[in-house]
Design a protein around this motif. Structure first.
Motif: not given
Length: 152
Positions: A51-71
């Motif tokens: 039910p929340g409510p929630f506020t989500v600061f949602a990183p995009t796929d491009a944001a996750f792509a900034k993280i090195p793959k192994a990490k």
């Protein structure tokens, strides 16, 4: 004014179609696939469908792509660390862009993020907010361009 009108149009477009929770809204956007995968891996789907409510600061796929793959792969396998990172992106309550005030905001993880505005751009810690007020039945999503990392 132009940004406000665009945000209002986006709010109306997403708000009118909003018959979905945070997770379903993120899935249907098509740009949060890694986030949705991470939420499932952390066992947070039921929580974010709640039910929340929630506020989500949602990183995009491009944001996750900034993280090195192994990490990123290691993070996705470490449920405790992943839960800490994901809950660092969530604030209790439904906070629309117009209601955001600069300062420290406590996340569901327990730590605070710094919200600031400069030259008409809003930042959460070191992430730029790129889209706001994507409505869901149980809260709101604000899109960010960088994955926020709490102190581990």
């Amino acid at each position: 004014m132009k940004k406000f009108l665009m945000a209002a149009a986006m709010t109306m477009a997403f708000g009118a179609a909003s018959a979905a929770d945070i997770v379903e809204t993120a899935k249907s956007a098509g740009t949060f696939n890694t986030l949705v995968t991470a939420v499932a891996a952390a066992g947070l789907v039921d929580t974010l469908k709640g039910p929340g409510p929630f506020t989500v600061f949602a990183p995009t796929d491009a944001a996750f792509a900034k993280i090195p793959k192994a990490k990123l792969d290691a993070l996705l396998k470490d449920k405790a660390a992943l839960t800490k990172v994901l809950t660092y992106h969530v604030v209790a309550g439904k906070v629309m862009a117009a209601d955001v005030k600069p300062g420290m905001v406590t996340t569901v993880e327990g730590s605070a993020v710094k919200v600031k505005a400069k030259n008409g751009k809003v930042m959460v810690d070191n992430a730029h907010v790129t889209n706001t007020d994507i409505g869901a039945d149980n809260g709101v999503i604000h899109v960010i361009d960088t994955v926020l990392m709490p102190k581990m």
